[in-house]
Design an enzyme around this catalytic site. Structure first.
Site, PDB file in Angstrom:
ATOM      1  N   THR A 171       0.599   9.533 -16.463  1.00  0.00           N
ATOM      2  CA  THR A 171       0.072   8.192 -16.195  1.00  0.00           C
ATOM      3  C   THR A 171      -1.112   7.983 -17.142  1.00  0.00           C
ATOM      4  OG1 THR A 171      -1.480   9.019 -14.576  1.00  0.00           O
ATOM      5  CG2 THR A 171       0.669   8.346 -13.748  1.00  0.00           C
ATOM      6  N   GLU A 208       5.271   6.591 -11.814  1.00  0.00           N
ATOM      7  CA  GLU A 208       5.618   7.394 -10.636  1.00  0.00           C
ATOM      8  C   GLU A 208       6.922   6.962  -9.973  1.00  0.00           C
ATOM      9  OE1 GLU A 208       2.684   6.226 -11.461  1.00  0.00           O
ATOM     10  OE2 GLU A 208       1.032   7.481 -10.762  1.00  0.00           O
ATOM     11  N   TRP A 249     -10.462 -10.407   0.551  1.00  0.00           N
ATOM     12  CA  TRP A 249     -10.015  -9.978  -0.771  1.00  0.00           C
ATOM     13  C   TRP A 249      -9.589 -11.170  -1.613  1.00  0.00           C
ATOM     14  CZ3 TRP A 249      -6.465  -5.097   0.230  1.00  0.00           C
ATOM     15  CH2 TRP A 249      -7.263  -4.095   0.804  1.00  0.00           C
TER      16      TRP A 249
HETATM   17  P1  ADP Z   1      -0.593   2.619 -16.316  1.00  0.00           P
HETATM   18  O1  ADP Z   1      -0.636   1.136 -16.428  1.00  0.00           O
HETATM   19  O2  ADP Z   1      -1.598   3.179 -15.378  1.00  0.00           O
HETATM   20  O3  ADP Z   1      -0.426   3.275 -17.570  1.00  0.00           O
HETATM   21  P2  ADP Z   1       2.038   2.392 -15.330  1.00  0.00           P
HETATM   22  O4  ADP Z   1       2.649   1.834 -16.521  1.00  0.00           O
HETATM   23  O5  ADP Z   1       2.777   3.361 -14.532  1.00  0.00           O
HETATM   24  O6  ADP Z   1       0.719   3.066 -15.656  1.00  0.00           O
HETATM   25  O7  ADP Z   1       1.537   1.163 -14.499  1.00  0.00           O
HETATM   26  C1  ADP Z   1       1.827   0.952 -13.177  1.00  0.00           C
HETATM   27  C2  ADP Z   1       0.974  -0.128 -12.640  1.00  0.00           C
HETATM   28  O8  ADP Z   1       1.096  -1.326 -13.414  1.00  0.00           O
HETATM   29  C3  ADP Z   1       1.348  -0.563 -11.255  1.00  0.00           C
HETATM   30  O9  ADP Z   1       0.821   0.316 -10.296  1.00  0.00           O
HETATM   31  C4  ADP Z   1       0.748  -1.954 -11.177  1.00  0.00           C
HETATM   32  O10 ADP Z   1      -0.631  -1.912 -10.902  1.00  0.00           O
HETATM   33  C5  ADP Z   1       0.929  -2.457 -12.573  1.00  0.00           C
HETATM   34  N1  ADP Z   1       2.125  -3.290 -12.664  1.00  0.00           N
HETATM   35  C6  ADP Z   1       3.347  -2.941 -13.074  1.00  0.00           C
HETATM   36  N2  ADP Z   1       4.183  -3.984 -13.060  1.00  0.00           N
HETATM   37  C7  ADP Z   1       3.467  -5.044 -12.615  1.00  0.00           C
HETATM   38  C8  ADP Z   1       3.757  -6.422 -12.366  1.00  0.00           C
HETATM   39  N3  ADP Z   1       4.951  -6.934 -12.604  1.00  0.00           N
HETATM   40  N4  ADP Z   1       2.760  -7.186 -11.893  1.00  0.00           N
HETATM   41  C9  ADP Z   1       1.532  -6.692 -11.655  1.00  0.00           C
HETATM   42  N5  ADP Z   1       1.207  -5.410 -11.880  1.00  0.00           N
HETATM   43  C10 ADP Z   1       2.153  -4.597 -12.349  1.00  0.00           C
END
Ligand code: ADP
Length: 542
Positions: free
Chosen positions: A185, A330, A444
């Site tokens: 991640t 994940e 929130w």
């Molecule tokens: P990181 O961004 O930490 O590198 P990931 O690519 O696994 O890791 O990102 C996952 C996170 O991205 C999710 O937990 C969420 O917060 C955000 N995310 C993914 N898709 C969406 C979406 N369509 N809308 C809003 N947030 C999103």
């Protein structure tokens, strides 16, 4: 009593075997790192991957060993994935957009034995080589003459290895729970943590995402895989494309609007997937050049929330359907998608927008729910914000080497760290990451919702909202806007634009115009950095 059906371990090598046997002549087209467009087929990829497997075995790679890739999306990168996974080794995708220190941390944490890289990344590898004691070999994805000139002592050429090894190699034959992929991640908080995919989880994720209400790929599709293979398992495209034998188009190092547009048109792409920022660049390019999209039908957008302006521009100006997806490293990564139900499809496009902005519903194979901070399950009323949890056969159980400890709750759910609502039709909407949500007077405020509306202002290029400390309300929203080139605007224009679209008490206390909104390693707004940059900022209302 057990069933009496065959035990046919779900290992991903079978996906490429299938592609060779049934879609062997279908093309995989790459904008190569060297420059020219290169054409190969699923059949050739299979043969070359087997040769590379033999090369890796010859270099001493054993089942379970980690072999890393630091590479752009290309046919060669697909070969490498299958070459590593087919022999039971673990393909560790390194994200080149990480800081060098983080890359070194990850390489050491995974104890990678080999790094397979594009030429592009040799400078950082050469500079930091001494900090990667577990790495025995560097393989460069190019011809031997270019490797000879690259200046890295001992570097091997992938082409030499492939040419000098036999395609006769046995893949699979191990337990489907065997690890096959490792992806860290981005580490927005603390050190990056490793998600270790298994053959089974990737195989299940492939079958699940192929459902027509999800990625829904078909042999009739031509797929432009813009989402990088180093980001969240490439949203499964290296597996789903092979599984149904789509023509694949791989953009290599060039992800700017003009390069993406060129590939979409010359290869007559029907489907693509990427984060919103990529599409913003494409749309800006199309507007500036009066470009058209003659073949594209569907784009899946996720990774961060999709602004309404993108959905409308694709639909109104180019006749392309946007499907909003949510997921994370994940979750392999597909969690939910917002393909319309018949009731929603029957609405006018304007009425559908409210649903298209949501991240949608989970496919069979996983399940989601909302809980409060005490773990109580919350209702699906579309109003209550809660922590989003997920469980299923391709959802993380534990991080690599146990980092982060126990991550499932008593019911076996993983807490995503996202805050969401779920409406009565089952549509989930991410309102924030738990750490970005703005806590004002005990309630929130969704930073995502405000920034998406603000980004739709005709003068805005990109917008970000963060919570800033406030003596009375704990936190209040601050809106940062990067205007399109050549534009000027006032705070009042933006507040007026938001008026009536969000609750009064959600109104930002201030608007700032900035030259840059920083993006993180996966192309998302880096709010942690913005918060650091704004640490000394005081709101005019405080
Ligand atoms: P990181 O961004 O930490 O590198 P990931 O690519 O696994 O890791 O990102 C996952 C996170 O991205 C999710 O937990 C969420 O917060 C955000 N995310 C993914 N898709 C969406 C979406 N369509 N809308 C809003 N947030 C999103």
């Amino acid at each position: 009593m057990h069933g009496l059906m065959q035990d046919w371990p779900l290992t991903v090598d079978k996906i490429l075997d299938h592609a060779k046997r049934w879609h062997g002549s279908r093309e995989v087209v790459t904008r190569s790192v060297e420059g020219p467009i290169v054409r190969t087929t699923w059949g050739e990829i299979h043969t070359r991957a087997k040769r590379l497997s033999n090369a890796l075995l010859g270099l001493g790679i054993q089942p379970g060993d980690r072999v890393a890739t630091l590479a752009w999306n290309s046919g060669r990168h697909i070969e490498v994935w299958y070459a590593i996974m087919g022999i039971g080794a673990v393909c560790h995708t390194l994200n080149p957009r990480l800081f060098a220190d983080q890359l070194c941390y990850i390489i050491n944490h995974a104890a990678d034995r080999i790094i397979i890289t594009d030429e592009t990344f040799l400078p950082v590898l050469m500079e930091r080589r001494h900090e990667m004691p577990t790495v025995e070999h560097f393989i460069v994805l190019t011809d031997p003459d270019r490797v000879a000139k690259c200046g890295m002592e001992g570097a091997l050429s992938s082409e030499t290895l492939i040419e000098s090894h036999s395609p006769d190699c046995t893949w699979g034959g191990f337990d489907e729970q065997t690890a096959c992929g490792l992806c860290y991640t981005s580490g927005t908080t603390g050190h990056p943590k490793g998600v270790l995919y298994s053959h089974r989880s990737n195989f299940l994720h492939t079958l699940v995402t192929l459902q027509s209400d999800y990625m829904g790929l078909s042999v009739r599709d031509t797929v432009l895989a813009v989402v990088p293979m180093f980001h969240a398992n490439a949203w499964g495209l290296a597996f789903t494309g092979a599984a149904v034998g789509t023509k694949m188009v791989m953009p290599g190092a060039k992800m700017d609007g003009a390069s993406i547009h060129e590939l979409l048109e010359t290869e007559q792409v029907t489907f693509s997937a990427a984060v919103p920022t990529v599409w913003q660049m494409l749309l800006a390019h199309l507007r500036a050049t009066n470009g058209q999209l003659t073949s594209l039908k569907r784009v899946v957008i996720g990774g961060s929330a999709v602004p309404e302006a993108i959905i409308r521009a694709f639909h109104d100006d180019y006749g392309v359907e946007v499907v909003h997806a949510w997921g994370m490293t994940e979750t392999s990564p597909l969690g939910t998608m917002s393909t319309p139900t018949p009731e929603i499809a029957a609405l006018s496009f304007d009425e559908q927008i409210a649903y298209k902005l949501k991240q949608g519903r989970p496919p069979v194979g996983s399940d989601i729910r909302l809980v409060d901070d005490a773990g109580n399950v919350l209702p699906h009323d579309g109003k209550v914000f809660g922590r989003l949890q997920i469980r299923g056969g391709y959802i993380v159980r534990e991080y690599y080497k146990g980092d982060g400890g126990e991550i499932l709750d008593a019911d076996g759910y993983f807490d995503t760290g996202d805050v969401a609502t779920i409406d009565p039709t089952g549509y989930m909407q991410i309102t924030d990451r738990a750490k970005d949500v703005i806590k004002s007077g005990g309630e929130w405020i969704s930073s995502i919702e405000i920034e998406n509306i603000a980004a739709g202002h005709p003068k805005a290029l990109i917008a970000a909202v963060i919570g800033v400390a406030h003596p009375k309300w704990d936190e209040r929203p601050l809106l940062l806007v990067r205007l399109k080139d050549g534009e000027t605007a006032t705070a009042e224009e933006f507040l007026g634009f938001l008026d009536g679209k969000i609750a009064k008490w959600w109104m930002p206390d201030a608007v700032m115009f900035v030259d840059e909104i920083p993006l993180g390693a996966t192309g998302k707004i880096d709010k942690k950095l913005i918060r650091q940059q704004m640490a000394d900022y005081r709101l005019p209302t405080s």
